[in-house]
Design an enzyme around this catalytic site. Structure first.
Site, PDB file in Angstrom:
ATOM      1  N   LYS A  22      17.609   5.721 -20.525  1.00  0.00           N
ATOM      2  CA  LYS A  22      18.163   5.757 -21.892  1.00  0.00           C
ATOM      3  C   LYS A  22      17.255   5.002 -22.854  1.00  0.00           C
ATOM      4  CE  LYS A  22      21.319   2.531 -22.979  1.00  0.00           C
ATOM      5  NZ  LYS A  22      21.118   1.664 -24.148  1.00  0.00           N
ATOM      6  N   ASN A  23      16.834   3.798 -22.466  1.00  0.00           N
ATOM      7  CA  ASN A  23      16.090   2.953 -23.405  1.00  0.00           C
ATOM      8  C   ASN A  23      14.641   3.389 -23.601  1.00  0.00           C
ATOM      9  OD1 ASN A  23      18.398   1.577 -23.859  1.00  0.00           O
ATOM     10  ND2 ASN A  23      17.833  -0.263 -22.708  1.00  0.00           N
ATOM     11  N   ARG A  96      23.112   0.458 -32.180  1.00  0.00           N
ATOM     12  CA  ARG A  96      22.150  -0.407 -32.882  1.00  0.00           C
ATOM     13  C   ARG A  96      20.735   0.136 -32.812  1.00  0.00           C
ATOM     14  NH1 ARG A  96      24.459  -5.020 -33.866  1.00  0.00           N
ATOM     15  NH2 ARG A  96      22.496  -6.026 -34.289  1.00  0.00           N
ATOM     16  N   CYS A 120      27.575  -7.606 -33.029  1.00  0.00           N
ATOM     17  CA  CYS A 120      27.510  -6.900 -31.749  1.00  0.00           C
ATOM     18  C   CYS A 120      28.233  -7.737 -30.697  1.00  0.00           C
ATOM     19  CB  CYS A 120      26.045  -6.724 -31.363  1.00  0.00           C
ATOM     20  SG  CYS A 120      25.766  -6.106 -29.713  1.00  0.00           S
ATOM     21  N   ARG A 125      21.963 -10.284 -32.761  1.00  0.00           N
ATOM     22  CA  ARG A 125      21.036  -9.149 -32.765  1.00  0.00           C
ATOM     23  C   ARG A 125      20.599  -8.689 -34.165  1.00  0.00           C
ATOM     24  NH1 ARG A 125      22.765  -4.763 -28.490  1.00  0.00           N
ATOM     25  NH2 ARG A 125      20.522  -4.501 -28.348  1.00  0.00           N
ATOM     26  N   PRO A 126      19.952  -9.579 -34.923  1.00  0.00           N
ATOM     27  CA  PRO A 126      19.444  -9.136 -36.223  1.00  0.00           C
ATOM     28  C   PRO A 126      18.225  -8.221 -36.056  1.00  0.00           C
ATOM     29  CG  PRO A 126      18.687 -11.369 -35.746  1.00  0.00           C
ATOM     30  CD  PRO A 126      19.572 -10.945 -34.590  1.00  0.00           C
ATOM     31  N   ILE A 127      17.748  -7.614 -37.152  1.00  0.00           N
ATOM     32  CA  ILE A 127      16.519  -6.803 -37.061  1.00  0.00           C
ATOM     33  C   ILE A 127      15.451  -7.365 -38.004  1.00  0.00           C
ATOM     34  CG2 ILE A 127      17.614  -4.665 -36.229  1.00  0.00           C
ATOM     35  CD1 ILE A 127      17.226  -3.589 -39.156  1.00  0.00           C
ATOM     36  N   ASP A 128      15.530  -8.678 -38.262  1.00  0.00           N
ATOM     37  CA  ASP A 128      14.582  -9.301 -39.191  1.00  0.00           C
ATOM     38  C   ASP A 128      13.120  -9.125 -38.757  1.00  0.00           C
ATOM     39  OD1 ASP A 128      15.606 -11.031 -37.084  1.00  0.00           O
ATOM     40  OD2 ASP A 128      14.275 -12.568 -37.880  1.00  0.00           O
ATOM     41  N   LEU A 129      12.876  -9.080 -37.444  1.00  0.00           N
ATOM     42  CA  LEU A 129      11.492  -8.972 -36.989  1.00  0.00           C
ATOM     43  C   LEU A 129      10.923  -7.567 -37.239  1.00  0.00           C
ATOM     44  CD1 LEU A 129      11.844 -11.018 -33.679  1.00  0.00           C
ATOM     45  CD2 LEU A 129      10.998 -11.804 -35.896  1.00  0.00           C
ATOM     46  N   ASP A 308      19.757  -6.992 -18.878  1.00  0.00           N
ATOM     47  CA  ASP A 308      20.602  -5.815 -18.638  1.00  0.00           C
ATOM     48  C   ASP A 308      21.083  -5.721 -17.192  1.00  0.00           C
ATOM     49  OD1 ASP A 308      20.403  -5.117 -21.263  1.00  0.00           O
ATOM     50  OD2 ASP A 308      18.883  -3.564 -20.974  1.00  0.00           O
ATOM     51  N   ILE A 330      18.518 -14.350 -23.219  1.00  0.00           N
ATOM     52  CA  ILE A 330      18.152 -13.365 -24.257  1.00  0.00           C
ATOM     53  C   ILE A 330      19.260 -13.227 -25.296  1.00  0.00           C
ATOM     54  CG2 ILE A 330      17.373 -10.989 -24.685  1.00  0.00           C
ATOM     55  CD1 ILE A 330      15.424 -12.573 -22.910  1.00  0.00           C
ATOM     56  N   ARG A 400      27.956   5.322 -22.596  1.00  0.00           N
ATOM     57  CA  ARG A 400      26.803   5.222 -23.513  1.00  0.00           C
ATOM     58  C   ARG A 400      25.494   5.242 -22.739  1.00  0.00           C
ATOM     59  NH1 ARG A 400      26.946   0.673 -27.925  1.00  0.00           N
ATOM     60  NH2 ARG A 400      24.924   1.658 -28.142  1.00  0.00           N
TER      61      ARG A 400
HETATM   62  N1  EPU Z   1      15.975 -10.533 -32.129  1.00  0.00           N
HETATM   63  C1  EPU Z   1      15.881 -11.167 -33.336  1.00  0.00           C
HETATM   64  N2  EPU Z   1      15.372 -10.469 -34.400  1.00  0.00           N
HETATM   65  C2  EPU Z   1      14.968  -9.174 -34.280  1.00  0.00           C
HETATM   66  C3  EPU Z   1      15.071  -8.543 -33.055  1.00  0.00           C
HETATM   67  C4  EPU Z   1      15.581  -9.243 -31.975  1.00  0.00           C
HETATM   68  O1  EPU Z   1      16.251 -12.335 -33.464  1.00  0.00           O
HETATM   69  O2  EPU Z   1      14.522  -8.609 -35.302  1.00  0.00           O
HETATM   70  C5  EPU Z   1      16.537 -11.262 -30.981  1.00  0.00           C
HETATM   71  C6  EPU Z   1      17.836 -10.621 -30.470  1.00  0.00           C
HETATM   72  O3  EPU Z   1      18.964 -11.067 -31.188  1.00  0.00           O
HETATM   73  C7  EPU Z   1      17.837 -11.045 -29.011  1.00  0.00           C
HETATM   74  C8  EPU Z   1      16.348 -11.060 -28.659  1.00  0.00           C
HETATM   75  O4  EPU Z   1      15.643 -11.133 -29.898  1.00  0.00           O
HETATM   76  O5  EPU Z   1      18.374 -12.336 -28.904  1.00  0.00           O
HETATM   77  C9  EPU Z   1      15.862  -9.859 -27.897  1.00  0.00           C
HETATM   78  O6  EPU Z   1      16.329  -8.680 -28.535  1.00  0.00           O
HETATM   79  P1  EPU Z   1      15.563  -7.300 -28.490  1.00  0.00           P
HETATM   80  O7  EPU Z   1      15.160  -6.925 -29.873  1.00  0.00           O
HETATM   81  O8  EPU Z   1      14.508  -7.336 -27.445  1.00  0.00           O
HETATM   82  O9  EPU Z   1      16.721  -6.319 -28.013  1.00  0.00           O
HETATM   83  P2  EPU Z   1      16.868  -4.830 -28.485  1.00  0.00           P
HETATM   84  O10 EPU Z   1      15.525  -4.260 -28.670  1.00  0.00           O
HETATM   85  O11 EPU Z   1      17.864  -4.724 -29.559  1.00  0.00           O
HETATM   86  C10 EPU Z   1      16.705  -3.762 -26.100  1.00  0.00           C
HETATM   87  C11 EPU Z   1      17.569  -2.881 -25.250  1.00  0.00           C
HETATM   88  C12 EPU Z   1      18.770  -3.685 -24.789  1.00  0.00           C
HETATM   89  C13 EPU Z   1      18.259  -4.876 -23.976  1.00  0.00           C
HETATM   90  C14 EPU Z   1      17.309  -5.722 -24.844  1.00  0.00           C
HETATM   91  C15 EPU Z   1      16.667  -6.864 -24.090  1.00  0.00           C
HETATM   92  C16 EPU Z   1      17.171  -0.692 -26.171  1.00  0.00           C
HETATM   93  C17 EPU Z   1      17.685   0.462 -26.930  1.00  0.00           C
HETATM   94  N3  EPU Z   1      17.991  -1.725 -26.049  1.00  0.00           N
HETATM   95  O12 EPU Z   1      17.519  -4.181 -27.192  1.00  0.00           O
HETATM   96  O13 EPU Z   1      19.507  -2.832 -23.937  1.00  0.00           O
HETATM   97  O14 EPU Z   1      19.326  -5.679 -23.567  1.00  0.00           O
HETATM   98  O15 EPU Z   1      16.256  -4.882 -25.343  1.00  0.00           O
HETATM   99  O16 EPU Z   1      15.988  -6.405 -22.990  1.00  0.00           O
HETATM  100  O17 EPU Z   1      16.053  -0.669 -25.677  1.00  0.00           O
HETATM  101  C18 EPU Z   1      21.428  -2.013 -22.875  1.00  0.00           C
HETATM  102  O18 EPU Z   1      20.761  -1.029 -22.520  1.00  0.00           O
HETATM  103  O19 EPU Z   1      22.572  -2.269 -22.421  1.00  0.00           O
HETATM  104  C19 EPU Z   1      20.870  -2.928 -23.863  1.00  0.00           C
HETATM  105  C20 EPU Z   1      21.631  -3.771 -24.568  1.00  0.00           C
END
Ligand code: EPU
Length: 434
Positions: A22-23, A96, A120, A125-129, A308, A330, A400
């Site tokens: 999926k990811n 998300r 969430c 889980r912000p997207i600031d980065l 995960d 994480i 999902r």
């Molecule tokens: N983070 C920030 N700012 C950002 C992005 C992330 O602070 O802009 C923080 C997050 O809040 C978290 C950490 O960085 O504490 C890591 O988050 P990441 O961005 O890596 O997670 P993600 O990309 O949203 C993906 C997977 C998740 C998996 C995580 C960690 C997908 C679609 N989702 O999420 O998968 O848990 O990486 O490996 O690839 C799942 O499949 O059940 C799932 C939640």
């Protein structure tokens, strides 16, 4: 809302097949926005997040064919005529990972408007980065009415150093950088196999990416990408979930169609706790009829132990002899499953980011509530060894990300069935007044 009814106690025996990841499929579908030509993706898992992505792309004007057959699960996406480069709150709140369209849209269309995801179940889980990275590539960002709007005539290559490692953030900016003018160097990138798979797809589409799968990725921007056919990698989290199911139930299970090279941290840990596995290049056989010993885990970015798999490992730890300390690094709120397992008889104490699991505890069946995708999977595992019949509510979470999990588990001997919600009988109409 569907529920699972699971009677525990059967060892899982035989062969279970793993679906596409999926990811990896989600960013691959978003990558199709980068070209006018059709992109064909094979080994797409039949899960709800893929359907949500189909709706998301279709709402922008992309043509998306999605078909699931016995032999092939495939989608063909043609984003020739993108009418509105937007991701609505309606869809983003369901998934998300919708923010993955931000980079490709601004790179291809010069403009993207994407809803911010909001809260969430497992953490902030912000997207600031993602946003900071796009700014480094020259996009102008506006934040209004819960939406982010990114605008750039053409993105320009730049240096991006991620403050912390982010999987979808790396993927989003990788896609954006493929069409930027000049070179982009991204540092402190996620090294997950899903990032490498995306880069593989993008390179087949004509991108020039080096270093994906390591922490530094270099991208030479090109002016156009073209259509391709690509096969999505197997789902390592689904595979790992089945491996734990085999181990916990004392079964002899062949987990087929996976890539053991992506499962290093889990296989290492299973060896430490005494579970016997054997693998080929595309399968793992788990022989679970052995005592399991406790061992600690700390979740980390790949190649560390995946967050995960933390919930599923906790289910295993309830059956292990001794104390296992599970540290979640994480996400800040990813222990919701622990309280449900306690209701089934597990001995788990939560101390901030640590869960202390004392085992082995005989589990007894209970009605439990799934709070997110991986939490639901862990409750299925716990129910497979619990005495009696458990009912797991809110299995829409599991739908999902796990393709047809009840049929797959049934095929190797589990007693599991899905039931629809039993609606309360309608109250009798009040008697007419005399
Ligand atoms: N983070 C920030 N700012 C950002 C992005 C992330 O602070 O802009 C923080 C997050 O809040 C978290 C950490 O960085 O504490 C890591 O988050 P990441 O961005 O890596 O997670 P993600 O990309 O949203 C993906 C997977 C998740 C998996 C995580 C960690 C997908 C679609 N989702 O999420 O998968 O848990 O990486 O490996 O690839 C799942 O499949 O059940 C799932 C939640």
């Amino acid at each position: 809302m569907d529920k699972f009814v699971i009677r525990g106690g059967n060892p899982l025996l035989g062969t279970i097949r793993v679906s596409g990841a999926k990811n990896a499929a989600l960013p691959a579908m978003a990558a199709a926005l980068l070209t006018e030509e059709p992109v064909i993706l094979e080994n797409i898992p039949q899960v709800r997040d893929i359907e949500t992505t189909r709706k998301l792309l279709a709402a922008m004007g992309a043509e998306v064919e999605l078909g699931y057959g016995r032999a092939q699960h495939r989608t063909t996406i043609c984003a020739r005529n993108l009418t509105s480069p937007e991701a609505s709150y309606e869809l983003v709140k369901q998934m998300r990972a919708s923010s993955l369209v931000l980079g490709p849209l601004v790179a291809r269309c010069g403009r993207a408007r994407v809803s911010l995801p909001g809260g969430c179940a497992i953490g902030a889980r912000p997207i600031d980065l993602h946003i900071k990275g796009l700014e480094r590539l020259g996009a102008k960002i506006k934040h209004e009415h819960g939406y982010i709007e990114a605008i750039a005539d053409r993105l320009e290559g730049g240096e991006i150093l991620f403050d912390r490692i982010t999987v979808t953030g790396t993927e989003d900016l990788l896609m954006a950088a493929t069409l930027a003018e000049g070179e982009t160097v991204m540092q402190n990138c996620a090294r997950e196999p899903e990032v490498a798979d995306l880069a593989d797809l993008l390179n087949k589409m004509g991108a020039q990416i080096e270093g994906a799968g390591t922490s530094t990725i270099r991208v030479k921007g090109v002016s156009k990408l073209h259509g391709v056919k690509h096969r999505i990698i197997p789902d390592r989290i689904e595979a790992a979930t089945f491996i734990i199911a085999g181990a916990m139930t004392g079964g002899d299970l062949n987990v087929a169609g996976c890539d053991p090279a992506h499962l290093g941290a889990l296989l290492e840990k299973l060896a430490e706790v005494g579970v016997k596995t054997r693998h080929t290049t595309e399968s793992v056989r788990v022989m679970g009829d052995v005592p399991i010993e406790a061992a600690d885990i700390v979740t980390e970015e790949y190649p560390g132990f995946p967050t995960d798999m933390q919930a599923q490992y906790m289910a295993l730890a309830t059956q292990a002899e001794g104390t296992s300390i599970i540290t979640e690094n994480i996400f800040e709120n990813r222990f919701m499953h622990a309280l449900e397992m306690v209701r089934m008889g597990a001995n788990i104490k939560i101390e901030g980011r640590r869960a202390v699991v004392r085992g082995p505890s005989p589990l007894s069946a209970a009605a439990v509530l799934a709070s997110d995708l991986r939490a639901s999977a862990s409750l299925v595992l716990a129910a497979l060894v619990a005495e009696g019949e458990s009912i797991i509510d809110r299995v829409y979470h599991i739908d999902r990300g796990y393709e047809n999990i009840e049929e797959k588990l049934k095929g190797v001997g589990a007693q599991i069935r899905r039931i629809g919600e039993i609606l309360p009988k309608r109250a009798a109409a009040p008697a007419a007044r005399a």
